[in-house]
Design a protein around this motif. Structure first.
Motif, short mmCIF file in Angstrom:
data_model
loop_
_atom_site.label_atom_id
_atom_site.label_comp_id
_atom_site.label_asym_id
_atom_site.label_seq_id
_atom_site.Cartn_x
_atom_site.Cartn_y
_atom_site.Cartn_z
N ILE A 68 54.24 3.89 30.13
CA ILE A 68 53.74 4.29 28.81
C ILE A 68 52.34 3.72 28.60
O ILE A 68 51.44 4.40 28.09
CB ILE A 68 54.69 3.81 27.71
CG1 ILE A 68 56.05 4.52 27.84
CG2 ILE A 68 54.10 4.08 26.32
CD1 ILE A 68 57.09 4.03 26.86
N ALA A 69 52.15 2.46 29.00
CA ALA A 69 50.84 1.83 28.85
C ALA A 69 49.79 2.54 29.69
O ALA A 69 48.65 2.76 29.25
CB ALA A 69 50.92 0.36 29.25
N ALA A 70 50.15 2.95 30.91
CA ALA A 70 49.21 3.64 31.79
C ALA A 70 48.77 4.98 31.19
O ALA A 70 47.59 5.33 31.21
CB ALA A 70 49.85 3.88 33.16
N VAL A 71 49.74 5.71 30.63
CA VAL A 71 49.42 6.99 29.99
C VAL A 71 48.58 6.77 28.74
O VAL A 71 47.63 7.52 28.46
CB VAL A 71 50.71 7.77 29.65
CG1 VAL A 71 50.39 9.02 28.85
CG2 VAL A 71 51.44 8.14 30.93
N SER A 72 48.89 5.72 27.98
CA SER A 72 48.14 5.42 26.76
C SER A 72 46.68 5.13 27.08
O SER A 72 45.78 5.51 26.32
CB SER A 72 48.77 4.23 26.03
OG SER A 72 50.09 4.52 25.64
N LEU A 73 46.44 4.46 28.20
CA LEU A 73 45.06 4.16 28.59
C LEU A 73 44.29 5.43 28.97
O LEU A 73 43.06 5.49 28.84
CB LEU A 73 45.05 3.20 29.79
CG LEU A 73 45.41 1.73 29.49
CD1 LEU A 73 45.55 0.96 30.79
CD2 LEU A 73 44.35 1.09 28.61
N LEU A 148 46.89 -1.08 36.10
CA LEU A 148 45.71 -0.37 36.60
C LEU A 148 46.02 0.66 37.68
O LEU A 148 45.58 1.82 37.58
CB LEU A 148 44.67 -1.37 37.10
CG LEU A 148 43.35 -0.78 37.62
CD1 LEU A 148 42.65 0.02 36.53
CD2 LEU A 148 42.43 -1.90 38.13
N PRO A 149 46.79 0.33 38.74
CA PRO A 149 47.06 1.34 39.78
C PRO A 149 47.82 2.55 39.24
O PRO A 149 47.56 3.68 39.66
CB PRO A 149 47.92 0.58 40.80
CG PRO A 149 47.64 -0.85 40.55
CD PRO A 149 47.39 -0.97 39.07
N MET A 150 48.74 2.31 38.31
CA MET A 150 49.50 3.42 37.72
C MET A 150 48.60 4.32 36.89
O MET A 150 48.69 5.56 36.95
CB MET A 150 50.65 2.88 36.86
CG MET A 150 51.66 2.05 37.63
SD MET A 150 52.93 1.35 36.55
CE MET A 150 53.82 2.83 36.09
N ALA A 151 47.72 3.72 36.12
CA ALA A 151 46.80 4.49 35.28
C ALA A 151 45.85 5.32 36.15
O ALA A 151 45.58 6.49 35.85
CB ALA A 151 46.00 3.55 34.38
N VAL A 152 45.38 4.73 37.24
CA VAL A 152 44.47 5.44 38.15
C VAL A 152 45.20 6.61 38.80
O VAL A 152 44.65 7.73 38.90
CB VAL A 152 43.91 4.48 39.22
CG1 VAL A 152 43.18 5.27 40.30
CG2 VAL A 152 42.97 3.47 38.58
#
Length: 476
Positions: A68-73, A148-152
């Motif tokens: 959820i945090a990765a998508v929010s970013l 960071l890796p998940m968001a990327v």
């Protein structure tokens, strides 16, 4: 090819005569019926977009907090692309509806074709710039080493679809500008259904997790732009979109940009205002952040039907202005004000009266509930003026008043709210956070009311006192 030769090519092309719009006649004299037929599909489409975000959040919640945090970013990047698309779309819609009203469908087609031609390289440029700087952007946004890796991964799959999303947004504005809000609604609904079906398949059945969610969104964007390509290719609307219609004339591009720029800036200011609001609430603890989030969500729900109604009705205003029928423009605007103010006043009254049970739908924490109830009440004290703000902004965009549109649209989330939310909490604590929103809402409403009365007075005098040359320039 120069402009004169381009016009000869268009005139010699038998396909350059656009078809009659099968759905809506923008000159219909039954204004209330016309507005409702245009606005209701727009309200539904906007609600579907909000529902799609909620559905994605539900599926992603099962992947854990980091997902959820990765998508929010990634959301600020999507907001940026959407803001650019909205700016191009608003400028194009105003251009199209005014020229249709003036009986110049060929010029409307040139504006639409040119806007889509410009949107593609702009989208590609934004995508490349974001992908190159992706890690740095996420670090600035606060990504931790574990997120960071998940968001990327998520953004790397999703961002190539930014071009399609931008083109889809602009295409939707073109369809609505010629009165075909129903096609825009069905396209949005189809993309939503596809996304809803693909999400569980990609995320769970194929085990792709976060990448699957991004891929599902990407394919739904591809479906949406495919529908619009078919719409233009089969000439289902009034405006002709063809490569032969593209005209990169400076004054035409300038019109599209000047009218659309305030819409883009307003969207960016809204995102910034949200960051400042949550930042101000964060000083007082997690419960206050949660409470402000609940109040802001309830406020957004109330804004949806008003925003959708105005987006759907904008074509009628622009058409009347292009036809130099200023009495019709004022009558349409008055209808819009009556409906939107009635909705905003009724909604704000309902929220104030039923604040506690509404908040309980989002929180079972007693402390958060108590804070959120008072926050909701203050946030909605002057929400009854929101209808006037939206109508005035829409009217000014529709008739091509770019500078005045900026003055009105920047007030609520820009030059009134941001200074207030930075200053008042320092002086008055959390009460200052609440006061910031209330003062910005009241101030923006008063500015919009003043501008509206001035515009109505001008329309009663027979519209702006332009010379024939200026009038031609405002439509070229």
């Amino acid at each position: 090819m120069d402009e004169r030769n381009a016009e000869l090519v268009v005139k010699s092309d038998r396909d350059a005569i656009p078809k009659k719009n099968r759905d809506i006649d923008l000159s219909d004299q039954n204004l209330l019926s016309l507005l409702l037929r245009l606005a209701i599909p727009s309200v539904i489409a906007l609600s579907i977009n909000a529902l799609q975000q909620l559905l994605n959040a539900i599926f992603l919640a099962s992947l854990g907090a980091r997902a959820i945090a990765a998508v929010s970013l990634t959301m600020p990047l999507i907001v940026l692309v959407a803001a650019v698309g909205e700016g191009i779309g608003v400028g194009t819609a105003s251009f199209i509806s005014r020229h249709l009203g003036a009986g110049n469908a060929l010029e409307a087609g040139r504006g639409a074709s040119t806007a889509l031609t410009l949107a593609a390289p702009i989208g590609i440029t934004i995508t490349i710039a974001l992908l190159i700087n992706l890690r740095s952007i996420f670090v600035v946004l606060g990504a931790t080493p574990s997120i960071l890796p998940m968001a990327v991964d998520y953004a790397t799959i999703l961002l190539p679809g930014a071009v399609m999303m931008l083109l889809s947004i602009v295409s939707g504005f073109i369809a609505r500008a010629e009165g075909n809000t129903r096609f825009s609604m069905w396209t949005t609904l189809s993309a939503f259904i596809l996304n809803a079906v693909l999400d569980p398949i990609f995320i769970f059945l194929l085990g792709l997790g976060l990448r699957g969610a991004a891929l599902a969104t990407l394919l739904s964007e591809l479906a949406a732009i495919s529908f619009y390509i078919a719409y233009f290719a089969k000439r289902l609307g009034t405006v002709l979109v063809r490569t032969s219609q593209i005209s990169l004339r400076v004054d035409r591009i300038r019109q599209l940009a000047l009218i659309g720029a305030p819409a883009t800036t307003t969207s960016i200011l809204t995102a910034l205002a949200g960051m400042f609001l949550y930042g101000a609430a964060a000083r007082f603890g997690d419960e206050f952040i949660a409470a402000v989030g609940i109040a802001a969500r309830i406020l957004t729900i109330g804004a949806l039907p008003i925003t959708g109604f105005c987006i759907g009705s904008q074509a009628v205003l622009g058409f009347g202005w292009g036809a130099r029928d200023f009495a019709r423009v004022m009558k349409v605007a008055k209808f819009m004000v009556s409906i939107t103010v009635a909705i905003s006043v009724a909604y704000s009254a309902a929220v104030i009266v039923f604040a506690r049970p509404l908040v309980r739908l989002f929180s079972d924490n007693d402390k958060v509930t108590d804070i959120a109830v008072s926050t909701c009440i203050v946030f909605h004290l002057f929400f009854g003026l929101y209808g006037i703000q939206r109508v005035v902004t829409t009217m000014l965009q529709a008739v091509g008043r770019a500078r005045l549109s900026a003055v009105v649209s920047f007030a609520r989330q820009g030059y009134l709210f941001i200074p207030a939310v930075l200053l008042f909490p320092v002086i008055s604590g959390f009460s200052g956070v609440l006061a910031s929103q209330a003062i910005a809402e009241l101030g923006a409403g008063m500015i919009a009311l003043y501008v509206m009365l001035r515009q109505f007075a001008e329309l009663r005098r027979g519209g702006p006192a332009h010379s024939a040359r200026n009038r031609e320039g405002s439509l070229s």
